[in-house]
Design a protein around this motif. Structure first.
Motif, PDB file in Angstrom:
ATOM      1  N   HIS A 185      37.349   3.002  46.184  1.00  0.00           N
ATOM      2  CA  HIS A 185      36.427   2.151  45.434  1.00  0.00           C
ATOM      3  C   HIS A 185      35.908   1.012  46.319  1.00  0.00           C
ATOM      4  O   HIS A 185      34.733   0.629  46.223  1.00  0.00           O
ATOM      5  CB  HIS A 185      37.119   1.585  44.201  1.00  0.00           C
ATOM      6  N   ASP A 191      29.926  -4.063  41.159  1.00  0.00           N
ATOM      7  CA  ASP A 191      30.822  -4.783  40.252  1.00  0.00           C
ATOM      8  C   ASP A 191      31.909  -3.869  39.697  1.00  0.00           C
ATOM      9  O   ASP A 191      33.073  -4.260  39.592  1.00  0.00           O
ATOM     10  CB  ASP A 191      30.023  -5.395  39.099  1.00  0.00           C
ATOM     11  N   ARG A 192      31.539  -2.638  39.347  1.00  0.00           N
ATOM     12  CA  ARG A 192      32.522  -1.704  38.791  1.00  0.00           C
ATOM     13  C   ARG A 192      33.567  -1.304  39.835  1.00  0.00           C
ATOM     14  O   ARG A 192      34.762  -1.259  39.536  1.00  0.00           O
ATOM     15  CB  ARG A 192      31.824  -0.462  38.236  1.00  0.00           C
ATOM     16  N   ASP A 193      33.106  -1.040  41.035  1.00  0.00           N
ATOM     17  CA  ASP A 193      34.060  -0.655  42.078  1.00  0.00           C
ATOM     18  C   ASP A 193      34.946  -1.829  42.474  1.00  0.00           C
ATOM     19  O   ASP A 193      36.145  -1.660  42.721  1.00  0.00           O
ATOM     20  CB  ASP A 193      33.312  -0.115  43.300  1.00  0.00           C
TER      21      ASP A 193
END
Length: 211
Positions: free
Chosen positions: A69, A86-88
Motif C-alpha cells: 500500500h 489517502d486510502r493507501d
C-alpha cells in the motif's frame, strides 16, 4: 542494500505461488519504480492488492500488505490520485501488523510529492518539517534522492538563483529525470550540492520562501 533479481523472484514465486504473492509483487514493483517504469509498478500492485485470497493467504500477507500500500501511495501521488493516496496511506497507518519504517517513510514521501504537485508549498514544508528525519533515515535509494530534492526545493530562498548554482554544480540527468516523474519542480535540485546540504525547515529564510 541487495535487491533480489527477477530470476530470484521467479524461483521464489514458483515455490510459493500464493502464500507470498504480495511480497513478490511488491518487490517487482519496487524494482520497476526505481527503474522509472511506473505503469508496470502500478499494475503489479493493483493486481496483488486486488486479490483478497483465502483466510490462510490473508494471514501470511498481513505483514506484507502495508508495504505494498505504501508503494502504491507513492505512485498515486505521482499520478495525482488524491483519493487512492489517502486510502493507501490509511491502510498503512491503520495496519494491525508492525509497519516497517521504510513504509512509513514512503507514505510521508507520497504526501510530500502530492503537496508539491498541487502547488501547496506550505503543506510541503510542514510535511518535511515533521517527517524529515524519518525520510532521511528510512528512505532507500532514489526515494531518498527525491526526498532530499524536495527538501532543497523548500529550503531555497531564491529558486532561480539556486537553479543557476545547481547548474554549475552539475545536475545528474538520469536521477533528475526519475525525480521529475514524481515532482518536476524538484528535479533541478538533484545535484551533488543538494545531497550534501543539511535541511533546516524552521529558519526565517525558508519561511519567507512560502508562496
Amino acid at each position: 542494500d541487495e535487491i533480489p533479481t527477477p530470476l530470484t523472484l521467479d524461483a521464489y514465486q514458483r515455490r510459493y505461488p500464493r502464500r507470498h504473492a504480495v511480497a513478490v509483487a511488491s518487490t517487482r514493483a519496487f524494482l520497476a519504480l526505481h527503474r522509472g517504469v511506473l505503469p508496470r509498478a502500478r499494475a503489479l500492485l493493483d493486481a496483488a492488492l486486488g486479490d483478497p485470497g483465502g483466510v490462510r493467504q490473508r494471514l501470511f500477507e498481513r505483514s506484507e500488505r502495508p508495504g505494498a500500500h505504501a508503494l502504491r501511495a507513492l505512485l498515486a501521488a505521482a499520478g495525482g490520485e488524491a483519493g487512492l493516496l489517502d486510502r493507501d496511506a490509511a491502510a498503512v497507518l491503520e495496519a494491525e501488523a508492525l509497519v516497517p519504517q521504510e513504509a512509513l517513510a514512503r507514505v510521508a514521501l507520497a504526501r510530500a510529492v502530492a503537496a508539491e504537485r498541487s502547488g501547496d508549498r506550505g503543506a510541503l514544508r510542514a510535511i518535511l518539517s515533521q517527517d524529515g528525519a524519518l525520510l532521511l533515515d528510512a528512505s532507500r535509494g532514489r526515494e531518498r534522492v527525491l526526498a532530499r530534492a524536495l527538501m532543497q526545493l523548500v529550503a531555497a530562498g531564491d529558486p532561480s538563483a539556486y537553479r543557476a548554482a545547481a547548474g554549475e554544480d552539475g545536475t545528474d540527468a538520469g536521477l533528475a529525470g526519475w525525480v521529475a516523474q514524481f515532482a518536476p519542480a524538484a528535479a533541478p535540485y538533484v545535484t551533488q550540492r543538494a545531497a550534501a546540504l543539511p535541511f533546516q525547515p524552521a529558519t526565517a529564510h525558508t519561511s519567507a520562501a512560502a508562496p
